[in-house]
Design an enzyme around this catalytic site. Structure first.
Site, mmCIF file in Angstrom:
data_model
loop_
_atom_site.group_PDB
_atom_site.id
_atom_site.type_symbol
_atom_site.label_atom_id
_atom_site.label_comp_id
_atom_site.label_asym_id
_atom_site.label_seq_id
_atom_site.Cartn_x
_atom_site.Cartn_y
_atom_site.Cartn_z
ATOM 1 N N THR A 353 0.827 -1.197 0.000
ATOM 2 C CA THR A 353 0.000 0.000 0.000
ATOM 3 C C THR A 353 0.865 1.253 0.000
ATOM 4 O O THR A 353 1.873 1.319 0.697
ATOM 5 C CB THR A 353 -0.926 0.001 1.226
ATOM 6 O OG1 THR A 353 -1.766 -1.144 1.159
ATOM 7 C CG2 THR A 353 -1.780 1.246 1.270
ATOM 8 N N CYS A 436 -5.524 -8.547 5.804
ATOM 9 C CA CYS A 436 -5.306 -7.161 6.221
ATOM 10 C C CYS A 436 -5.694 -6.994 7.685
ATOM 11 O O CYS A 436 -6.812 -7.301 8.077
ATOM 12 C CB CYS A 436 -6.114 -6.211 5.344
ATOM 13 S SG CYS A 436 -5.937 -4.477 5.823
#
Length: 698
Positions: A353, A436
């Protein structure tokens, strides 16, 4: 970019002209006798304490930083230190909108069409255009050109899509201000017609609907969603609900029903406004028939066959749906008959990310990466047609083996997303994120929360693999709670559910990054997995020795995924392929940053906005790369990813600058490549785990 002049001026700073061998303090005879210093720790003792064993001749005392030590050249010093804080006037939305429109009309924002052609009359909107058409005023306030040549000159006969707005416009040829077509070698951009259908909620997903009907999930999802949402609202935190779910998992006797920008680097506030709920259905049959006609018109752009383009499309749509459902029972491919991706012995760059953007992936491809994957994208944002989320799916032509990673909580959301991606994008595989750990994702039932819901995990994988022919892979953690691993109980079933490969991050959701990855558990899972399911390991791979050890200890492991190791030293792929420790010089590292800047300007643009966007992501990357310790400075090699680097001098001034953990020094490096920062510029790393000093980091 030629940053030699800027580099020389930056490196003339006093703090980087000191030589560690020559800068010794003067003897003071009048000074009192100091207490004997404690004996320095040996390299082995330092390693035991997770401190990098840097050679003594390069060590230096840590810099003293106070709250008043901020760099004035990068902060707005117009306000006096003792002046009272100004109370900002609260403005209405209408006033803010009016101010934004006025700002666009200013000379700072030249119309893109006028900038491309240099002709004021080239804009089809004329006086109604929301941008400025005053070329003289724009040139008067435009910053000076950057050193170097335009990044687009060598792509397509010297054509630049930014024209007069380009920060390298002085290097343009006579035809250099004319743009023709797409000059970037990138694909997977969202079609405008499809985006409008997504905005209006008129997009139809026949494959996804047929798959959900075959799996018996069409009528159960709404009830399942409401039940679980009420449970979360009633019972409180996600951890409490996960404990209950884990207890339920432990009581199940049937094994078939039991349960890597890198999750630590996901921003806490990235998706605060998301709703990981299935998109709404069409309100009426007339809307459905109207939507189907538009959707198929959109398909036609991509060469898809239009099966419901008749004037009275509603009846034909119903017939088509019936035929699809019946024919899928006969023509549906078994997961083992689908196209497979061979990950064995391939170097896999993890989806990262923020920092794992397209320019960074291009750099890693140059340095030896075989497989690349885009940043994690939320399915609901993709289904809503958000351009910023679709940008995460962009692919460069150099990425020959490329996948995208998506995240959602429910099978219908995932199945519609994968159908849309297969239709609109060119990808080799689709990765489902089920690991996640970020609260905002987990609290909505996605990410690591799926590890506590094995039946939902099963339905999500089956819905995705049953909808598309593109290979489906998943990325998981060992489990939700520390010490209560769950993936080994379902590893034998994941392949039967339809996944082609699974990547196991050797940490639990609760653990985050507090300990080293548990590779013994990864080996256990790889040994239990069926031959048809490829298993990849992820966690703490930071040298070719780590790669070799994992492959030797567990031959059943297909490959290893590299995440933070690539952020700190992207040349790790070269080290693994060449089986050596690369004692890379500071000049070679600067060349890598130059390549990144060049790729960034091609991706985000060479105008002022593109330059500052490139600078921002470069600074985010520098917040990781400063953790690298050169091989020649270590008493023990290779460096481990959990070692804390002490304060040290480099072998030259540039290497010392690159080792700094101060955001002010990262800004200096960016100025070597992208020129001076704008007035009042500040930078704070997006991921707070890298904010070593609050004063320097804003």
């Amino acid at each position: 970019m030629d940053g030699s002049a800027a580099e020389a001026s930056v490196l003339e700073q006093p703090s980087f002209r000191e030589n560690p061998q020559n800068s010794k303090p003067d003897d003071d005879a009048s000074a009192p006798a100091a207490a004997p210093a404690p004996a320095p720790l040996t390299p082995e003792e330092l390693v035991a304490k997770a401190i990098a064993p840097v050679k003594r001749e390069f060590l230096r005392p840590p810099p003293i930083r106070t709250s008043n030590s901020t760099t004035s050249q990068h902060h707005d010093a117009a306000t006096e230190p003792n002046s009272a804080p100004l109370i900002k006037e609260k403005k209405s939305k209408r006033q803010l909108k009016r101010e934004r429109r006025q700002e666009l009309k200013s000379a700072l924002h030249l119309c893109p069409e006028v900038a491309k052609s240099g002709d004021v009359g080239s804009c089809c909107y004329g006086e109604k255009c929301r941008f400025s058409h005053d070329v003289e005023a724009f040139n008067a306030q435009k910053p000076a050109d950057l050193k170097g040549s335009c990044p687009f000159l060598k792509i397509d006969q010297g054509l630049c899509p930014y024209g007069l707005a380009c920060r390298f416009s002085g290097t343009h040829t006579a035809n250099g201000v004319v743009a023709a077509g797409t000059l970037r070698n990138e694909v997977n951009s969202l079609n405008k017609d499809v985006q409008k259908l997504l905005w209006k909620n008129k997009m139809r997903f026949p494959k996804a609907d047929a798959t959900l009907k075959l799996l018996g999930l069409s009528g159960k999802i709404k009830k399942l969603v409401d039940t679980e949402d009420n449970q979360v609202a009633t019972n409180g935190s996600a951890e409490e609900n996960a404990k209950k779910d884990s207890a339920e998992i432990g009581s199940v006797s049937d094994v078939n029903c039991c349960s890597e920008l890198l999750e630590e680097d996901k921003p806490e506030d990235a998706d605060a406004t998301e709703d990981i709920r299935p998109v709404k259905k069409a309100k009426s049959s007339s809307d459905e028939s109207y939507g189907s006609t538009e959707v198929n018109a959109g398909y036609g752009v991509h060469g898809k066959e239009d099966i419901s383009s008749k004037p009275n499309g509603s009846k034909s749509v119903d017939i088509a749906d019936t035929v699809t459902v019946e024919s899928d029972k006969i023509l549906k491919l078994h997961p083992r008959e689908k196209k497979l991706i061979d990950f064995r012995e391939k170097l896999y760059l993890a989806p990262l990310t923020t920092v794992g953007n397209l320019p960074f992936r291009r750099v890693c491809k140059l340095l030896g990466a075989d497989v690349t994957c885009g940043e994690m994208a939320m399915c609901t944002n993709l289904l809503q047609g958000q351009a910023s989320e679709w940008a995460l799916l962009r692919r460069h032509s150099s990425e020959d083996l490329f996948g995208v990673q998506i995240c959602a909580a429910y099978p219908d959301t995932v199945s519609r997303t994968v159908e849309l991606i297969e239709q609109e994008c060119s990808v080799d595989f689709i990765d489902l994120n089920m690991g996640c750990p970020i609260d905002i994702v987990v609290n909505k039932g996605a990410g690591s929360a799926l590890l506590t819901k094995p039946m939902r995990m099963k339905s999500v994988i089956q819905a995705a693999s049953g909808t598309v022919d593109t290979p489906i892979t998943i990325k998981v953690r060992t489990g939700y709670f520390e010490g209560r691993n769950r993936i080994d109980s379902v590893i034998e079933d994941i392949g039967n559910w339809g996944a082609s490969a699974v990547t196991i991050h050797g940490r639990s959701r609760q653990q985050r990054y507090s300990k080293l990855a548990d590779w013994e558990y990864i080996y256990q899972c790889a040994q239990k997995a069926p031959d048809s399911l490829q298993v990849l390991g992820n966690g703490d791979v930071f040298s070719y020795l780590d790669w070799n050890k994992h492959k030797f200890d567990c031959p059943q492991l297909s490959a290893c995924m590299v995440a933070r190791g690539a952020l700190i030293k992207p040349w790790i792929f070269t080290e693994i392929k060449e089986q050596r420790h690369w004692d890379i010089s500071s000049a070679e590292r600067l060349d890598i940053f130059k390549d990144y800047v060049h790729f960034g300007l091609q991706h985000w643009g060479s105008d002022s906005k593109g330059v500052e966007t490139t600078r921002h992501f470069l600074l985010e990357w520098l917040s990781y790369s400063c953790r690298y310790i050169p091989v020649g400075l270590l008493d023990v090699i290779p460096q481990k990813i959990n070692w804390r680097p002490p304060s040290y001098y480099g072998r030259d001034d540039l290497e010392t600058l690159m080792a700094s953990d101060s955001a002010a020094d990262w800004i200096r490096i960016s100025e070597m490549l992208l020129g001076k920062v704008p007035a009042g510029f500040t930078f704070s790393p997006k991921h707070k785990s890298n904010a070593y000093d609050s004063a320097e980091n804003g």
